[in-house]
Each structure stands twice: as structure tokens, then as C-alpha cells.
Motif scaffolding. Structure first.
Motif, PDB file in Angstrom:
ATOM      1  N   LYS A  75       0.836  -1.209   0.000  1.00  0.00           N
ATOM      2  CA  LYS A  75       0.000   0.000   0.000  1.00  0.00           C
ATOM      3  C   LYS A  75       0.860   1.244   0.000  1.00  0.00           C
ATOM      4  N   VAL A  76       1.876   1.213   0.870  1.00  0.00           N
ATOM      5  CA  VAL A  76       2.761   2.376   0.967  1.00  0.00           C
ATOM      6  C   VAL A  76       3.427   2.646  -0.365  1.00  0.00           C
ATOM      7  N   ILE A  77       3.917   1.577  -0.977  1.00  0.00           N
ATOM      8  CA  ILE A  77       4.632   1.731  -2.238  1.00  0.00           C
ATOM      9  C   ILE A  77       3.721   2.315  -3.314  1.00  0.00           C
ATOM     10  N   PHE A  78       2.508   1.776  -3.399  1.00  0.00           N
ATOM     11  CA  PHE A  78       1.580   2.301  -4.394  1.00  0.00           C
ATOM     12  C   PHE A  78       1.256   3.764  -4.113  1.00  0.00           C
ATOM     13  N   TYR A  79       1.028   4.049  -2.860  1.00  0.00           N
ATOM     14  CA  TYR A  79       0.695   5.417  -2.506  1.00  0.00           C
ATOM     15  C   TYR A  79       1.819   6.354  -2.903  1.00  0.00           C
ATOM     16  N   ASN A  80       3.040   5.987  -2.528  1.00  0.00           N
ATOM     17  CA  ASN A  80       4.188   6.836  -2.874  1.00  0.00           C
ATOM     18  C   ASN A  80       4.267   7.063  -4.368  1.00  0.00           C
ATOM     19  N   THR A  81       4.087   5.964  -5.100  1.00  0.00           N
ATOM     20  CA  THR A  81       4.186   6.072  -6.549  1.00  0.00           C
ATOM     21  C   THR A  81       3.165   7.062  -7.092  1.00  0.00           C
ATOM     22  N   VAL A  82       1.921   6.875  -6.680  1.00  0.00           N
ATOM     23  CA  VAL A  82       0.868   7.737  -7.225  1.00  0.00           C
ATOM     24  C   VAL A  82       1.046   9.175  -6.760  1.00  0.00           C
ATOM     25  N   PHE A  83       1.425   9.333  -5.505  1.00  0.00           N
ATOM     26  CA  PHE A  83       1.603  10.683  -4.974  1.00  0.00           C
ATOM     27  C   PHE A  83       2.662  11.440  -5.743  1.00  0.00           C
ATOM     28  N   TRP A 167       8.685  15.987  -2.050  1.00  0.00           N
ATOM     29  CA  TRP A 167       8.643  17.299  -2.689  1.00  0.00           C
ATOM     30  C   TRP A 167       9.934  17.602  -3.419  1.00  0.00           C
ATOM     31  N   LEU A 168      11.026  17.136  -2.850  1.00  0.00           N
ATOM     32  CA  LEU A 168      12.307  17.307  -3.519  1.00  0.00           C
ATOM     33  C   LEU A 168      12.320  16.567  -4.844  1.00  0.00           C
ATOM     34  N   ILE A 169      11.740  15.365  -4.807  1.00  0.00           N
ATOM     35  CA  ILE A 169      11.698  14.569  -6.029  1.00  0.00           C
ATOM     36  C   ILE A 169      10.863  15.284  -7.085  1.00  0.00           C
ATOM     37  N   ILE A 170       9.691  15.721  -6.675  1.00  0.00           N
ATOM     38  CA  ILE A 170       8.813  16.392  -7.632  1.00  0.00           C
ATOM     39  C   ILE A 170       9.490  17.660  -8.156  1.00  0.00           C
ATOM     40  N   GLY A 171      10.001  18.442  -7.237  1.00  0.00           N
ATOM     41  CA  GLY A 171      10.616  19.710  -7.616  1.00  0.00           C
ATOM     42  C   GLY A 171      11.800  19.554  -8.562  1.00  0.00           C
ATOM     43  N   SER A 172      12.724  18.666  -8.198  1.00  0.00           N
ATOM     44  CA  SER A 172      13.919  18.555  -9.028  1.00  0.00           C
ATOM     45  C   SER A 172      13.592  17.977 -10.393  1.00  0.00           C
ATOM     46  N   ASP A 173      12.647  17.069 -10.463  1.00  0.00           N
ATOM     47  CA  ASP A 173      12.287  16.505 -11.749  1.00  0.00           C
ATOM     48  C   ASP A 173      11.629  17.569 -12.631  1.00  0.00           C
ATOM     49  N   THR A 174      10.784  18.377 -12.023  1.00  0.00           N
ATOM     50  CA  THR A 174      10.140  19.450 -12.783  1.00  0.00           C
ATOM     51  C   THR A 174      11.207  20.391 -13.329  1.00  0.00           C
ATOM     52  N   TRP A 175      12.135  20.747 -12.481  1.00  0.00           N
ATOM     53  CA  TRP A 175      13.214  21.634 -12.923  1.00  0.00           C
ATOM     54  C   TRP A 175      13.959  21.033 -14.100  1.00  0.00           C
ATOM     55  N   LYS A 176      14.211  19.724 -14.031  1.00  0.00           N
ATOM     56  CA  LYS A 176      14.999  19.077 -15.063  1.00  0.00           C
ATOM     57  C   LYS A 176      14.271  19.048 -16.387  1.00  0.00           C
ATOM     58  N   ASP A 177      13.000  18.785 -16.371  1.00  0.00           N
ATOM     59  CA  ASP A 177      12.308  18.524 -17.619  1.00  0.00           C
ATOM     60  C   ASP A 177      11.313  19.571 -18.073  1.00  0.00           C
ATOM     61  N   PHE A 178      11.183  20.694 -17.383  1.00  0.00           N
ATOM     62  CA  PHE A 178      10.170  21.640 -17.828  1.00  0.00           C
ATOM     63  C   PHE A 178      10.539  22.218 -19.189  1.00  0.00           C
ATOM     64  N   GLY A 179      11.840  22.318 -19.457  1.00  0.00           N
ATOM     65  CA  GLY A 179      12.267  22.852 -20.738  1.00  0.00           C
ATOM     66  C   GLY A 179      11.763  22.031 -21.909  1.00  0.00           C
ATOM     67  N   PHE A 180      11.697  20.733 -21.680  1.00  0.00           N
ATOM     68  CA  PHE A 180      11.246  19.818 -22.709  1.00  0.00           C
ATOM     69  C   PHE A 180       9.783  20.079 -23.047  1.00  0.00           C
ATOM     70  N   ALA A 181       8.914  20.126 -22.007  1.00  0.00           N
ATOM     71  CA  ALA A 181       7.500  20.384 -22.265  1.00  0.00           C
ATOM     72  C   ALA A 181       7.303  21.798 -22.806  1.00  0.00           C
TER      73      ALA A 181
END
Lengths: 305, 556, 294
Positions: A75-83, A167-181
């Protein structure tokens, strides 16, 4: 005007042949290299031993799938993934769109081009490198903590904190790939009819009104498209990134499906299990896309594809 | 997009598996006429093909030329002289000349690329006739019935030298390649030197503070405290680095193997506990003790505060921040880079003892690479003959072999270079080097590999640390190798593969273990959490697995 | 273009420029850092002393990569792949996006095709079946293995299709009245007016081909046929734990050689940096100007 309608219909029928023809070569390639290899999904239902191959490995039906749900922390793993995935999808829309719209407002062409190119660059860096940079920046002696300390705050061990980690994961990934989108959005923006802007100008619209009534609506189809495609990927929360940034302290918030499957694979080649997980991800993603499609059609009479 | 998915699957496939699909077997009996047989070394009679009884078998020569297929691992930067290729170089020519064997190399790759590629190849039926695999792959293939039984082949064809080398492990090597009484592969011999975990300490800091080198864990603690209090590495001095909280068989830099060993604790391994039964090291009281001390030290600021987070641990050593780290004998690279940044720095390695004064050392598996033959291959003896030649050449027991240029990596031997060295190869080489430097051996008499090291050592004598790269090459054979010669108590990991229950439950158990241990050491949970962990571990499958393993071991 | 000269407009502009500069710098920072590391001395890099400026400047790492005899060969393979693969991608993307962009009324079967294409994007059989297919078609060690499996970049097709759909209906209607058939419409009307989108999908396709390394590894038998990324990848190889011992000391040194790793990244990025500005000129505003009269 029956005659005209018939004429149009006849022309349209004639065109069908050509449409099919245009699609033919691509479809052939897709069949050969995507459809045919799909026979490999049977592995998801086998206790696959590479020594025995697809033909001889024993069939175990849904065991692999059951195993995924029987894991103690499933459950935890799925939750983390979706979150984490959802966070990325949302941020992955807001940030590039905002950026594209703002950049579009600038009139200095050369500057625009440079910025556009530069923000695309982080996309090329691998997470192995970026993780190192991020870890440095967030370390107790890193820039961020030193700033905090200079303001009298207490230093935080960000990468060991379950509160901060997702949040760090979300933030850093957004920073990395926003240029692409952003590239996609900028292309879409370039296609908006400038006469619309001129008309609005004449009507005395302010900058923000122009953005609100012309620019954003112009982007909506693209936004919906990219968002829907991202949703199809919702169970892929970013293995490379998390693998390079996580540690046992943040398993509760950072362990996702893929990292778990990876650790299972370290014990013994669990090819069947990995394929089952991949299949599950595809199925769920596909279902979500269909749902989004139907919703858009029902409520907005808009076909995303 | 696709790449990400492929990579995700690919990385799970890291643990190897081999496929034997219905691909036609390797070509046996090539068409080229046997070339003129060269002189045969070692005593054997001329193989006469007329079937008069008890024909003596030449372990180094095959009467009929044989070609077998293989694929292999070749390091990315392995260099070959002009004109030579992977398929045609001094080793392949030597092999052909001495044994009449040719090898067709299907493909080659390096590192994890090789793993992924071999997995795919095998999974698609591209299994070669003879090749080298690791233990997991070996057992998977054997289980699938895809390997040729080599028991008789070994009996008949193994050369005396080969048998001697295997025997030097007291039979453990062959045992590890034996499944249900039959020898299914020819095992290599691991270089045990890689097992020892030494503590590298900034000697210049010790000297500055007038301290002696560490012998026990208490010493480590004391020294770390002194380093930190005196800020010898700057404001954020790190006393001791750390990485994972289990003990690998192969010593790795920054692991705490030497530390745990001083408590006779081996978390992560199946060892013989006090009562003689094989038990999982992580639940034994010794581990709790060790964790307790680590916890104390961490909370006192003596251990790298961010050891759980940091990915690049070498950096804190090379940047002069850290004063001590555990590592294997070949850690010279890190020393080299530190010296590059701090010319006045000096490291010295130490082995840490336990309370009773003994140095404990968890050994590596005796064999880590296995030469296997695909089932149905018509000439399995070719594999044995090949190996006989390989081993003999590597030992320089054959005059022509001494002429081989050792600057050409031995990976270019057709099926690769699983080590078939004496388990104490490193120690032996260090003796040779010392002798040469002391003038007891003439440089011209050294084999090329040793000569290279000798030259670097001599150059360093003349201009210490001037050529740091060269220094790092031979350093391991000096001080660290000396430590390897100290008497050590050998401990073994009794079970290195997996059981069915492990396949299902191990990832979860390991996760529980990692989470608990890290939390304990970093102070997030109290030490007594360990007891809860042990109970949970047993209940969630640990007991099941333990009995499975004990049963399997008793049946071996 | 009429420039708004009020104070608020100017302030706004200033704000935007500063913001963009800041964002640009944050994106550029790791690249600068990587470049600096690639030009630094190994010990300094390993000690983490390099920030934005090289320490102990030297070009050793680049030399190691370039001196390698296979380097230029791999470069050539990648170049061929980009051209051939890119061209195939382009043609197929355009040819598929157009019919798919037609409405159901115009093209009755579009839904079936659309969902089929979407399906292939999401579902995969895994590596082994693909490997078998490529093997069966005898494509090992050929350029085709690099170019054909990815011949249809589905994501790009969907993007372009979306773009086509959003072009004014008047365009196709005007074309119809003028007696244009689908091919003509596509080639003479839709394509010229979709330059920004075409530039985008071309960029993605080129980048995809240039960066791909895994297929090169799997389908190529010998180093001579490796594309650049595969080649560099194994130059700076990642050793899995089993290989980390004293028998592989050379490889291990290379693995922890930060400057070499950094140089590898820079080498991969440079061609893209050259191509991108070239494609940018197609991101033109007002491409639609004058094409449709109200």
C-alpha cells in the motif's frame, strides 16, 4: 442541397483510400516491432527461467500479480508512486505552461532563443550526475542549509526527511524537464493567430486579459493532450531519479514500485515478476487514458485524440 | 519514453540468467586440417588415434581441431597492439598453437552492459558452447538442465597443475561447482585478498596529535574524537566514513566490514553462530553490540553525519575532510587523489582486532566464476583442455607462455580471464616486489607484470610521490599486502544463493533490516528496537528461510 | 510591432527578463559545473573542489575519448543514424499524423487507428521478444536495427496530429474547393503551415536518436558498429558489484574518474547545442498570417 452533399461524400470516400495508404507504412512498422513482440507478455504469467525460455517456463497464472499486492508495504509503495507521479504531472503542467507563456511575452528574439535552448539542457543530464549535485546542494554544509543558518534557522537534513523527500523529487524533476515540455507549448504558441492579438489590442485589452482570453485557451488542447499522456504514465514515478537520491531512511515516503521491483531483482532474476509489474502499469495507464478521454468527451464534447 | 521502460526492465535483469533455447549447438569439428602439432610440454605420450587400449590423454592438446563459440566480457579500455583484434591476438594464436582449439567470439561487451546483453542473448537462444558465468547464472542454467556434466571430463582431462590449483582450496572450489554429486562447471579461484577490510588512517594527523595507530574499536573511537575535536579536517571534520550497514564478502571502500568484524558480527551473511547452526548474521547479538557502538559514535559526531545520504563517499576523503575509512588492499586510487590535493598527507593502513586480539575476516566465496559448457556440445573436453592451457600459461609454467606480452590484458584470452590464481596471489606478488627492490631478484628475471610494478616502485624511491598514478599502481603490494599476511581468523558465508522463500520474502526482510539499522545508528530509534526487529524478522519469513537453508546445507 | 512604452510595461519587461535570466542560470549551472569538471584535474574533481571554474585545467579526458580509434567511427555511425532515422521518423510522423488528425466524418476508421497507435505506446512485450524479432529479421549489426524498431515515434505522431487538428478548418475547406487531394493538402498546405510543430518533432527525433545507447548495445555485435552513446557509455562503464574487485582495477579507476564522466556528457551534448538554434528559427510567430481570410 442533396447533390452537393453527395458530391462531398463521394470525394470523402475517395479520400479514405489515401488516408489508409498514408498510414500503411507506419502501421506495418508498428505491427512488426510493437505488436508482434507483445507475445512476450506471457512471461508475466510464468515463473520465467531464462534457462527454459518462453516455451518451457512453467505457467503460474496470476501469481506474479498476487505477489505484488501481498508485499507487506504494497500500500505504501503504491501510494508513494501515485503521490509522486501526480505531483510531477501537475507541476509538469503548471511550470512549463507558465514559463512558455511568460517567455512568449518577451519581444527580444535572441534572448528568447537562448533561454529556450538553455532550459532544455538539464534534460540531457543523467540523474547520476544531477543527484550528486543535488546531494551537495542540500547537504548540511550545502548552499541551502547555509542560507537557512544565516537566517537563524535550524539546518535540515533534507534527503533524510520523509516530509521533504517527495517534494524534492517532484521539484527537481520538474526543474529538469520543464524545458522539454516548454518546447511543445512554445510551438503551440507560435501557431496562435496573431490577428487575434491585434484585435484584442484594438479593443484595449490588457496584457493579462490577452493571456487569459487568447493565449491560454490557445494552449488548452496541447495541455490536455500532454496531461492525458502523462496520466498514462502514472505508475512510472521516476526510477532513475529516486534510485540515485533515496536511502533507507526515506523508504516510507520515497520507495516506489520500480525501486522495490529493482531490489527484488537483486535477489534473484525475477523476470516474470518484472514483466507482470510492467504489464500492470500499462493496463492501469491505459485505463486511465480511456477514462480521461471519455470524461473530456462527455463533459466538454472534446476528443482528446 | 521507451528507453525508460527498457531500462527499468533491464536493470531488474541484473541478476543473470542464461537461456538455452533450441539454438543449434556450436560447430564442432571445424573443417581446417589440423596444423602441425607443436612440442608438447609436460609428460604425456603421443596420442595415437588407433584404438589401442588405455590411450593416454594429453591435457593440453586435442588431436582434432575444435572450434567453439563464446561471448565474453572485455573491459572498455583494454588495449591491443596494432593489427590484433579480439578474435585474433597473441592469446588466441597461442591457444591455437598449443591446443588446436579455435574460438569463435560471437560478441563482447563490458561491465553491466555485458550482463544485460548476455541475458538477452541467452533468453533468445543465443547460448554459446563454452563461456564464463557467475554463480547465480550457473545455478539457474544447471537447474534448467542446460549444462553439460563435466565430472568425467574433469577426471580425464584436467591437467595436474589444474588439479593442484583447485586442490589448494581444500576441495571447496570444486564443491561449489558440484550439483547433486556431479560437477557441472569448472570453478575459478577467487583472490581472497579482496576480502580483507583495512582501516586507512591519516597518519599525518596521528603524528600531529602524537597518537598511536588503532588496534581496537576503542582506539578508533578515541582517534576519531581527537580528529574531530581538533578540527584536523576543517570545521566539519569527519572521524570515520561509513556506507552500508551490512558486511559484503568483497571488501568495499567505506563499508564497515572491519568494524563489524571486530565484534565478530557479520550482518547480511549466513554464518555459523555460537551454537554451530547456520544463522543470519543480522539477528545475532554481536550485531546488536556493533550497532550500539556505531550509534554512540554517530551521536557523538564521530561518524560522517550524512553517510546515509551521500552517494560519493570518496569525496570526503579526497577533500581532506575525513580522517579514517575502511577499504580493501587496492584502495590506492583514493589515496593517490588525496595526495594530489594535499601533498603532505599520509595514510597508513591498519587491521582492527576484536576483544580477544584476533583479526576476523569474512572470506569471499571460493569461486565466483564458472566455466560452463552447453548441454549437447559435442566436445566438452575442449573446455577442459582450453583451461589447462590457460592455467599453465598464466602460471608461466610453459616456456612459450613466458614470451607473452603481459601488458596485453588477459581478458583477451578467448573466453575471458576468470582468475585461476593461488588464493594468496597478492601476498606472493608483494614478496616478489620486495625481494626485487631489495636486490635479491634481478629485474630482468621478473615477469613483465611484476617488472612494470618494479619500475614504478623504483621511480618512486627516487622521487617519492612524483608520479602519483604510478605510485597507486604498486602501492597495494606494499603496506596493504603486508597486512594481508597477518594471521586472520577466517569466517565463511555458508550460503550465498537463494531459496524459494527468499525469492518471495527477502526484499521485504531486507527493507525491514535496512530501515531499522539506519534508524538505530542515526539515533531515530533506540538500540532496543533491534530486539523488535529480530522478532519481526523471524515472524515475517526469517525462520522459514533459516530452516530451508539449514535443510539444503545438510543435503549438500 | 507596437511597443508598449508605459512605465508598467517596462517594469514588467524588466521583471520578466530578470526572471528568465535567473531560470536560465539555474538550468545552466549544472552544465557549467559539468564542463568545468571535465576540464579539471582528476584529484581536484574527486575532492569536490570544482564549482564553475576548472581547477588544474587540462583536456586529458577529452583526449582519452577522442584519441580512442573507435571514437570517430562511433561518431559517424551516430550521424548516419540521425540522418537516416531522422528522415524515416519525419516522413512517417507526417504521414501518420495527417490522417489521424482528420475528423471522424472525414475519415471513418480514424478511431481504430488512433487507439491502436496509443496502445502500442503503452504496452510493450519486453526486451527479449524485441531482440528475437530483430534477430529473426537478420538485422543484427546493421544500421537498420537502430533505425527501424523506432521508425514510428508515436509520441511525436500524437503531438503533430494534435497540431494539425488545431489548424483552422477553413484551410482544408479552401483546399477542398480548389480540388486538392489528401496528398496535396498534406504536402502543400499543412506541412508549410506547421513549421513550429515540425521543428519540435524533428528536434525530439534527432535528440532521441543521438542519445540512444541501449539499442546500440543490444543489437550490435562489435564495437565498430556501436553508435556514439553506446560507445561512450562503455568507455565510462558502470561496474555492477560482482565486478568490483582487484581484477578490474583499471575499470574501477575509470568509473570513479569524474572528469572522464563529465567529458562524456559534454561530448554528447555539443551536437544538440549546435542543432537546436538552427531549428529555432522555425518557431516563428505569425506563420498563419494571411493564410486565412475572415
Amino acid at each position: 442541397m442533396g447533390g452537393l452533399q453527395e458530391a462531398v461524400d463521394r470525394i470523402m470516400n475517395h479520400f479514405q483510400k489515401h488516408y489508409h495508404l498514408m498510414l500503411l507504412p507506419g502501421i506495418i512498422f508498428l505491427i512488426v516491432f510493437h505488436l508482434v513482440p507483445l507475445f512476450g507478455v506471457v512471461i508475466a504469467f510464468q515463473d520465467f527461467n531464462i534457462g527454459l525460455g518462453v516455451k518451457k517456463s512453467p505457467w503460474i497464472g496470476l501469481e506474479n500479480f498476487k505477489y505484488l499486492f501481498q508485499i507487506r508495504d504494497s500500500k505504501v509503495i503504491f501510494y508513494n508512486t501515485v503521490f509522486i507521479s501526480s505531483g510531477k504531472i501537475i507541476a509538469g503542467i503548471i511550470v512549463p505552461v507558465t514559463f512558455a507563456v511568460l517567455l512568449n511575452e518577451l519581444r527580444i528574439a535572441a534572448f528568447k532563443r537562448w533561454v529556450q535552448t538553455i532550459v532544455y539542457l538539464p534534460h540531457f543530464l543523467s540523474w547520476v550526475i544531477l543527484a550528486g549535485v543535488i546531494i551537495d546542494m542540500l547537504s548540511m554544509d550545502g548552499i541551502v542549509n547555509r542560507l537557512i543558518a544565516s537566517f537563524g534557522g535550524e539546518k535540515i537534513m533534507f534527503l533524510a526527511s520523509n516530509d521533504w523527500f517527495p517534494w524534492l523529487i517532484i521539484g527537481s524533476d520538474t526543474w529538469k524537464d520543464f524545458g522539454f515540455a516548454a518546447i511543445v507549448y512554445l510551438a503551440a504558441l507560435a501557431g496562435i493567430d496573431p490577428t487575434l492579438y491585434e484585435a484584442a489590442e484594438i479593443d484595449g485589452a490588457t496584457r493579462f486579459q490577452k493571456i487569459r482570453y487568447i493565449t491560454l485557451p490557445g494552449l488548452v488542447p496541447t495541455i490536455i493532450l500532454l496531461a492525458t499522456l502523462s496520466i498514462g504514465n502514472i505508475l512510472n514515478a521516476g526510477f532513475d531519479q529516486i534510485f540515485n537520491l533515496y536511502n533507507p531512511l526515506v523508504y516510507p515516503s520515497g520507495d516506489i514500485i520500480d525501486t522495490y521491483v529493482y531490489r527484488v531483482g537483486l535477489v534473484q532474476a525475477q523476470y516474470g515478476f518484472a514483466t507482470a509489474v510492467g504489464l500492470l502499469k500499462s493496463v492501469i495507464g491505459f485505463i486511465l487514458i480511456i477514462v480521461s478521454y471519455r470524461l473530456a468527451y462527455q463533459f466538454a464534447n472534446y476528443r482528446i485524440f | 519514453m521507451r528507453n525508460a521502460k527498457i531500462r527499468a526492465i533491464g536493470s531488474v535483469l541484473l541478476a543473470l540468467a542464461l537461456v538455452l533455447a533450441a539454438c543449434s549447438g556450436g560447430g564442432s569439428g571445424s573443417k581446417d586440417s589440423g596444423s602441425a602439432g607443436p612440442s608438447k610440454a609436460a609428460a604425456e605420450s603421443n596420442g595415437d588415434n588407433s584404438g589401442n587400449g588405455a590411450k593416454e590423454i594429453d591435457p593440453y592438446w586435442l588431436d582434432e581441431p575444435i572450434t567453439f563459440t563464446t561471448f565474453k566480457h572485455v573491459g572498455a579500455n583494454a588495449k591491443l597492439p596494432e593489427g590484433d583484434t579480439v578474435e585474433n591476438n597473441q592469446y588466441t594464436r597461442y591457444l591455437k598453437e598449443k591446443s588446436n582449439i579455435s574460438v569463435k567470439i560471437l560478441w563482447y561487451a563490458s561491465g553491466s552492459d555485458f550482463d544485460q546483453k548476455s541475458q538477452l542473448a541467452i533468453g533468445s537462444g543465443d547460448i554459446p558452447d563454452v563461456f564464463v558465468v557467475d554463480e547465480k547464472t550457473f545455478r539457474t542454467l544447471a537447474k534448467a538442465g542446460q549444462l553439460e556434466d563435466l565430472t568425467d571430463i574433469y577426471e580425464k582431462y584436467a591437467s595436474p597443475l589444474t588439479k593442484e590449483i583447485h586442490a589448494s582450496t581444500n576441495g571447496r572450489a570444486l564443491e561449489s561447482a558440484t550439483i547433486q554429486g556431479r560437477l557441472m562447471a569448472i570453478p575459478n579461484i577467487s583472490v581472497q585478498a579482496d576480502a580483507a577490510s583495512m582501516l586507512f588512517v591519516r597518519q599525518d594527523w596521528l603524528d600531529q596529535l602524537n597518537l598511536d595507530g588503532p588496534k581496537t574499536v576503542a582506539d578508533i573511537e578515541r582517534i576519531a574524537k581527537a580528529f574531530v575535536d581538533n578540527k584536523l579536517g576543517g570545521d566539519n571534520t569527519i572521524g570515520l566514513t561509513a556506507d552500508k550497514l551490512d558486511v559484503p564478502m568483497k571488501s568495499a571502500r567505506h563499508d564497515l566490514k572491519g568494524f563489524f568484524a571486530a565484534y565478530n558480527a557479520y550482518p547480511g551473511n549466513w554464518v555459523k553462530a555460537g551454537d554451530g547452526n547456520v544463522t543470519y548474521g543480522s539477528i545475532l547479538p554481536e550485531t546488536k553490540e556493533a550497532l550500539g557502538k556505531l550509534r554512540e559514535m554517530y551521536l557523538a559526531g564521530l561518524i560522517d553525519k550524512e553517510f546515509a545520504i551521500r552517494k560519493d563517499k570518496d569525496q570526503v576523503v579526497i577533500s581532506g575532510q575525513a580522517g579514517m575509512f575502511f577499504g580493501p588492499w587496492w584502495s590506492g586510487g583514493v589515496l593517490r587523489d588525496t595526495y594530489g590535493n594535499f601533498p603532505n598527507a599520509l595514510f597508513k593502513p591498519y587491521m582492527i582486532e576484536d576483544d580477544s586480539g584476533s583479526i576476523n575476516n569474512l572470506q569471499m566465496p571460493v569461486s565466483q566464476r564458472f566455466v560452463v559448457v552447453k548441454k549437447g556440445f559435442k566436445h566438452p573436453e575442449a573446455a577442459m583442455v582450453y583451461l589447462n592451457n590457460f592455467i599453465r600459461a598464466e602460471r608461466k609454467a610453459e616456456p612459450d607462455a613466458a614470451k607473452l606480452d603481459t601488458s596485453v590484458s588477459t581478458e583477451f584470452w578467448p573466453i575471458g580471464n576468470p582468475t585461476f590464481d593461488y588464493a594468496d596471489a597478492v601476498e606472493r606478488k608483494s614478496v616478489i616486489l620486495a625481494d626485487a627492490l631489495a636486490g635479491n631478484i634481478k629485474p630482468e628475471d621478473l615477469i613483465p607484470e611484476m617488472k612494470v610494478l618494479y619500475d614504478f616502485a623504483k621511480a618512486d624511491e627516487a622521487a617519492p610521490k612524483k608520479d602519483l598514478a604510478g605510485w597507486a599502481r604498486f602501492y597495494g603490494y606494499t603496506e596493504p599486502a603486508e597486512l594481508l599476511k597477518l594471521p586472520m581468523k577466517s569466517v565463511y558465508n555458508e550460503f550465498t544463493i537463494t531459496t524459494p522463500t527468499m525469492d518471495r520474502k527477502w526484499a521485504n526482510l531486507k527493507k525491514l533490516e535496512d530501515e531499522t539499522f539506519f534508524a538505530i545508528v542515526m539515533g531515530n530509534k533506540p538500540l532496543d528496537e533491534f530486539d523488535t526487529f529480530v522478532a519481526d524478522w523471524k515472524a515475517q519469513g526469517g525462520d522459514e528461510i533459516t530452516s530451508e537453508i539449514r535443510k539444503e546445507l545438510s543435503e549438500r | 510591432m507596437v511597443q508598449d512604452r508605459t512605465l508598467s510595461a517596462r517594469l514588467w519587461n524588466l521583471f520578466l527578463i530578470s526572471l528568465m535570466a535567473l531560470i536560465g542560470f539555474s538550468s545552466l549551472a549544472p552544465i557549467l559545473h559539468t564542463a568545468a569538471v571535465s576540464l579539471s584535474n582528476t584529484a581536484a574533481a574527486a575532492g569536490g573542489f570544482v564549482t564553475f571554474w576548472p581547477r588544474g585545467f587540462n583536456i586529458e579526458s577529452y583526449r582519452k575519448i577522442i584519441d580512442d580509434p573507435h571514437f570517430f567511427n562511433a561518431f559517424w555511425v551516430s550521424t548516419k543514424r540521425v540522418f537516416v532515422g531522422g528522415a524515416i521518423n519525419f516522413i512517417l510522423t507526417v504521414m501518420m499524423a495527417y490522417p489521424l488528425s482528420r475528423s471522424h466524418r472525414e475519415f471513418k476508421s480514424r478511431h481504430y487507428y488512433m487507439w491502436f497507435v496509443l496502445f502500442t505506446m503503452l504496452f510493450s512485450g519486453g526486451m527479449i521478444p524485441l531482440y528475437l524479432v530483430v534477430k529473426y529479421l537478420n538485422m543484427f549489426n546493421t544500421l537498420w536495427a537502430l533505425v527501424l524498431p523506432g521508425a514510428v515515434p508515436v509520441f511525436n505522431v500524437i503531438l503533430l496530429m494534435n497540431f494539425f487538428r488545431n489548424l483552422p478548418k477553413e484551410l482544408s475547406e479552401a483546399g477542398l474547393i480548389d480540388g486538392a487531394g489528401p496528398w496535396f493538402m498534406l504536402a502543400r498546405i499543412f506541412v508549410p503551415l506547421s513549421l513550429p510543430a515540425l521543428a519540435t518533432v524533428t528536434l525530439f527525433s534527432i535528440v532521441g536518436h543521438w542519445n540512444a545507447f541501449f539499442d546500440g548495445l543490444i543489437f550490435m555485435r562489435s564495437v565498430e558498429n556501436y553508435p556514439l552513446q553506446t560507445y561512450i557509455q562503455q568507455l565510462v562503464v558502470q561496474l555492477p558489484p560482482e565486478y568490483m574487485d582487484s581484477t578490474n582495477m583499471d575499470l574501477l579507476d575509470k568509473m570513479s574518474d569524474k572528469t572522464l564522466n563529465a567529458a562524456k556528457i559534454m561530448v554528447s551534448m555539443i551536437p544538440i547545442l549546435l542543432i537546436y538554434p538552427f531549428l529555432q528559427r522555425y518557431f516563428i510567430h505569425g506563420i498563419m498570417l494571411g493564410s486565412v481570410k475572415e
